[in-house]
Design a protein around this motif. Structure first.
Motif, PDB file in Angstrom:
ATOM      1  N   HIS A 232     -34.832  40.971 -10.109  1.00 31.42           N
ATOM      2  CA  HIS A 232     -34.261  39.324 -10.160  1.00 31.42           C
ATOM      3  C   HIS A 232     -33.389  39.751 -10.180  1.00 31.42           C
ATOM      4  O   HIS A 232     -32.204  40.780 -10.785  1.00 31.42           O
ATOM      5  N   LYS A 233     -31.996  39.071  -9.542  1.00 32.08           N
ATOM      6  CA  LYS A 233     -30.506  39.236  -9.676  1.00 32.08           C
ATOM      7  C   LYS A 233     -30.328  39.003 -11.559  1.00 32.08           C
ATOM      8  O   LYS A 233     -31.280  38.057 -11.865  1.00 32.08           O
ATOM      9  N   ASP A 234     -29.179  38.917 -11.662  1.00 31.78           N
ATOM     10  CA  ASP A 234     -28.300  39.087 -13.233  1.00 31.78           C
ATOM     11  C   ASP A 234     -29.190  37.266 -13.622  1.00 31.78           C
ATOM     12  O   ASP A 234     -28.645  36.344 -12.563  1.00 31.78           O
ATOM     13  N   ASN A 235     -29.321  36.304 -14.290  1.00 27.95           N
ATOM     14  CA  ASN A 235     -29.473  35.475 -14.864  1.00 27.95           C
ATOM     15  C   ASN A 235     -30.141  34.749 -16.027  1.00 27.95           C
ATOM     16  O   ASN A 235     -29.675  35.720 -16.822  1.00 27.95           O
ATOM     17  N   GLU A 236     -29.833  33.335 -16.671  1.00 30.29           N
ATOM     18  CA  GLU A 236     -29.225  33.315 -17.528  1.00 30.29           C
ATOM     19  C   GLU A 236     -30.225  33.009 -18.462  1.00 30.29           C
ATOM     20  O   GLU A 236     -30.454  33.867 -20.003  1.00 30.29           O
ATOM     21  N   PHE A 237     -31.760  33.602 -18.252  1.00 34.39           N
ATOM     22  CA  PHE A 237     -32.716  33.670 -19.286  1.00 34.39           C
ATOM     23  C   PHE A 237     -33.053  34.534 -19.595  1.00 34.39           C
ATOM     24  O   PHE A 237     -33.333  35.096 -20.409  1.00 34.39           O
ATOM     25  N   GLY A 238     -33.243  35.630 -17.974  1.00 31.68           N
ATOM     26  CA  GLY A 238     -32.822  37.549 -18.986  1.00 31.68           C
ATOM     27  C   GLY A 238     -31.915  38.350 -19.518  1.00 31.68           C
ATOM     28  O   GLY A 238     -32.223  38.266 -20.335  1.00 31.68           O
ATOM     29  N   ASP A 239     -30.611  37.570 -19.471  1.00 30.70           N
ATOM     30  CA  ASP A 239     -29.736  37.645 -20.199  1.00 30.70           C
ATOM     31  C   ASP A 239     -29.622  37.339 -21.939  1.00 30.70           C
ATOM     32  O   ASP A 239     -30.154  38.304 -22.814  1.00 30.70           O
ATOM     33  N   ARG A 240     -29.919  36.228 -21.647  1.00 33.35           N
ATOM     34  CA  ARG A 240     -30.593  35.070 -23.567  1.00 33.35           C
ATOM     35  C   ARG A 240     -32.080  35.837 -23.712  1.00 33.35           C
ATOM     36  O   ARG A 240     -31.536  36.569 -25.216  1.00 33.35           O
ATOM     37  N   ILE A 241     -32.648  36.146 -23.061  1.00 33.13           N
ATOM     38  CA  ILE A 241     -33.852  37.703 -23.804  1.00 33.13           C
ATOM     39  C   ILE A 241     -33.649  38.389 -24.419  1.00 33.13           C
ATOM     40  O   ILE A 241     -33.587  38.443 -25.637  1.00 33.13           O
ATOM     41  N   SER A 242     -33.241  39.747 -23.510  1.00 32.12           N
ATOM     42  CA  SER A 242     -32.051  40.346 -23.837  1.00 32.12           C
ATOM     43  C   SER A 242     -31.601  40.864 -24.750  1.00 32.12           C
ATOM     44  O   SER A 242     -31.024  41.850 -26.069  1.00 32.12           O
ATOM     45  N   ARG A 243     -30.441  39.492 -25.220  1.00 25.44           N
ATOM     46  CA  ARG A 243     -29.563  39.461 -26.410  1.00 25.44           C
ATOM     47  C   ARG A 243     -29.905  39.129 -27.275  1.00 25.44           C
ATOM     48  O   ARG A 243     -30.005  39.741 -28.569  1.00 25.44           O
ATOM     49  N   ASN A 244     -31.348  38.175 -27.199  1.00 25.63           N
ATOM     50  CA  ASN A 244     -31.604  37.761 -28.822  1.00 25.63           C
ATOM     51  C   ASN A 244     -32.832  39.331 -28.953  1.00 25.63           C
ATOM     52  O   ASN A 244     -32.511  39.468 -30.194  1.00 25.63           O
ATOM     53  N   GLN A 245     -33.271  40.267 -28.589  1.00 23.25           N
ATOM     54  CA  GLN A 245     -33.487  40.910 -28.563  1.00 23.25           C
ATOM     55  C   GLN A 245     -32.976  41.772 -30.002  1.00 23.25           C
ATOM     56  O   GLN A 245     -33.640  42.247 -31.236  1.00 23.25           O
ATOM     57  N   LEU A 246     -31.601  41.770 -29.488  1.00 23.39           N
ATOM     58  CA  LEU A 246     -30.932  42.434 -30.361  1.00 23.39           C
ATOM     59  C   LEU A 246     -30.346  41.786 -31.336  1.00 23.39           C
ATOM     60  O   LEU A 246     -29.912  42.424 -32.340  1.00 23.39           O
ATOM     61  N   LEU A 247     -30.161  40.551 -31.569  1.00 27.43           N
ATOM     62  CA  LEU A 247     -29.673  40.254 -32.529  1.00 27.43           C
ATOM     63  C   LEU A 247     -30.506  40.112 -33.758  1.00 27.43           C
ATOM     64  O   LEU A 247     -30.449  39.763 -34.434  1.00 27.43           O
ATOM     65  N   ILE A 248     -31.936  40.032 -33.190  1.00 27.91           N
ATOM     66  CA  ILE A 248     -33.182  39.486 -33.850  1.00 27.91           C
ATOM     67  C   ILE A 248     -33.476  41.518 -34.768  1.00 27.91           C
ATOM     68  O   ILE A 248     -33.148  41.372 -35.499  1.00 27.91           O
ATOM     69  N   LEU A 249     -33.109  42.114 -34.299  1.00 29.21           N
ATOM     70  CA  LEU A 249     -33.409  43.728 -34.310  1.00 29.21           C
ATOM     71  C   LEU A 249     -31.873  43.802 -35.435  1.00 29.21           C
ATOM     72  O   LEU A 249     -31.665  44.098 -36.906  1.00 29.21           O
TER      73      LEU A 249
END
Length: 454
Positions: free
Chosen positions: A310-327
């Protein structure tokens, strides 16, 4: 009963006693053949590690300074990139890395209204320009912004097969940039070695050799050097890899009176990511980010689960960011000082990886250095040998990627979901050296499955 009294009730067990008990439980099976395995780096991994056998005090100094969560943004449209950066920072990102391919980009417009205090901005430049570097430096100085320029001519040679211009002119420009800029500007793009299939010792040695080329060819490096690393799936080895990298860098830097620690940006590897059963990529990137944090990365840029297709997209970015926020905010991974210190296994791995990498580094230097060995093809051949061994393990099923070569869902259909071409692209052209090509383990299997889809 106090905690102290509880622990004094237990007798200490020596390493010899543990091994005797294990051998008893094995009921005649050979200890070394049954429980000791050898890594691709030639490290024999034991079933347990004990203080009796460990005399390691490495002081890797992976402090608890909070790692920063990096949002990658490829700049096509300046206004859209600016808006995306602002939105990402408001939703959990703590740093932004802009990849800029054109010198015509307006720095002021790209950075308009973005918060400058306590936020790092990385400007990744796949070109070499004194003028543009000066513009970034001037903006940073004028606005007191925390900016790191990312320039890597050797990385360009490794990935593309050619210099930006040629060796002499590229380093002439680098020497000019270092005399005119105050912001960090030099990056070692070592992730490509991992993504191409190099083992951990090779990754460390080639990174160190690349650093050494810059120390030798640039008159005075008066800013911190940034090192980009790709983090693989071998959890404890990857923690040890980052710790060994920092140790090796500081050892080498001290020889040149370079008194800055390196700045490590870690990103999950692409090598084990898959097109089919793509949600498993989230599990892979989570453990890889954990390794990066515990290994002492200064910044982590997660890889979206759908980045392959997939090209850069809001959902993929949000999930990847949230993984780090949880950690960071729920698992408190940034709260413990030197979290891997004192763990016998990781300490021993760190020492062994550092020693083996230093030995390989010395061999590279003895035979002319990294650039010389890239030109004669030695580095490419060694990486290809390691990559082929790993590929054979995957093809035989000994190295498992769930959902791909084990427990695949035959009903998965991906042909109509591909925004991006997820495989190695062939581009025949004349190059100075054979470029080092990043390639995923699952590519052949995935191409076969795609060809069979209705």
């Amino acid at each position: 009963m106090t905690i102290k009294k509880i622990f004094t009730e237990f007798d200490s067990i020596s390493a010899k006693q543990w091994k005797q008990q294990i051998q008893f439980e094995l009921k005649g099976a050979d200890y070394n053949e049954t429980l000791v395995w050898e890594s691709p780096e030639g490290i024999k991994v034991k079933p347990f590690y004990h203080n009796d056998d460990t005399n390691v005090n490495l002081n890797a100094n992976t402090s608890n300074a909070p790692f920063t969560i990096v949002q990658n943004i490829f700049v096509h449209d300046v206004k859209k990139s600016n808006a995306r950066a602002l939105d990402s920072l408001q939703r959990g990102a703590e740093s932004v890395r802009f990849t800029i391919e054109s010198e015509s980009i307006s720095i002021e417009e790209l950075m308009q209204n973005l918060p400058l205090e306590n936020v790092n901005y990385y400007f990744n430049l796949p070109f070499l320009s004194i003028e543009f570097s000066n513009k970034i430096n001037d903006f940073a100085t004028k606005n007191k912004a925390n900016i790191i320029i990312q320039i890597d001519p050797i990385g360009q040679l490794v990935k593309d097969g050619n210099w930006f211009e040629n060796l002499e002119k590229d380093f002439e420009k680098l020497n000019t940039i270092t005399s005119k800029t105050t912001v960090p500007f030099l990056t070692i793009s070592s992730g490509m070695y991992q993504n191409a299939g190099a083992n951990i010792v090779q990754q460390l040695a080639y990174t160190l050799a690349q650093v050494n080329e810059y120390f030798n060819r640039i008159s005075a490096i008066n800013q911190p050097i940034t090192i980009e690393v790709a983090v693989g799936t071998n959890y404890f080895f990857e923690i040890a890899k980052l710790r060994a990298l920092r140790l090796l860098f500081n050892t080498l830097a001290s020889e040149y009176n370079h008194n800055f620690d390196c700045h490590i940006i870690a990103t999950p590897t692409k090598r084990n990511k898959t097109l089919y059963d793509y949600n498993v990529n989230m599990l892979r990137t989570t453990t890889e980010c954990m390794s990066a944090i515990l290994g002492g990365a200064d910044a982590v840029a997660n890889l979206p689960y759908d980045a392959l297709y997939h090209k850069d997209n809001e959902f993929g970015d949000r999930i990847s960011r949230n993984q780090l926020l949880i950690l960071k905010h729920e698992s408190y991974f940034d709260k413990v000082n030197n979290p891997a210190d004192g763990t016998y296994y990781i300490e021993t791995l760190t020492e062994q990886l550092a020693e083996k990498a230093l030995e390989l580094f010395k061999d590279i230097e003895k035979n002319g250095g990294l650039i010389s060995q890239l030109i004669d093809g030695t580095i490419q051949r060694k990486i290809n040998e390691s990559a082929q061994k790993e590929q054979e393990l995957f093809d035989s099923g000994k190295e498992v990627l769930l959902g791909t070569n084990k427990y695949p869902n035959k009903n998965d259909q991906m042909k109509n979901d591909l925004d991006l071409y997820p495989f190695v692209k062939q581009n025949a052209r004349k190059t100075l050296i054979t470029p080092i090509i990043e390639k995923r383990l699952a590519e052949k299997v995935e191409q076969e499955r795609l060809s069979q889809e209705q």
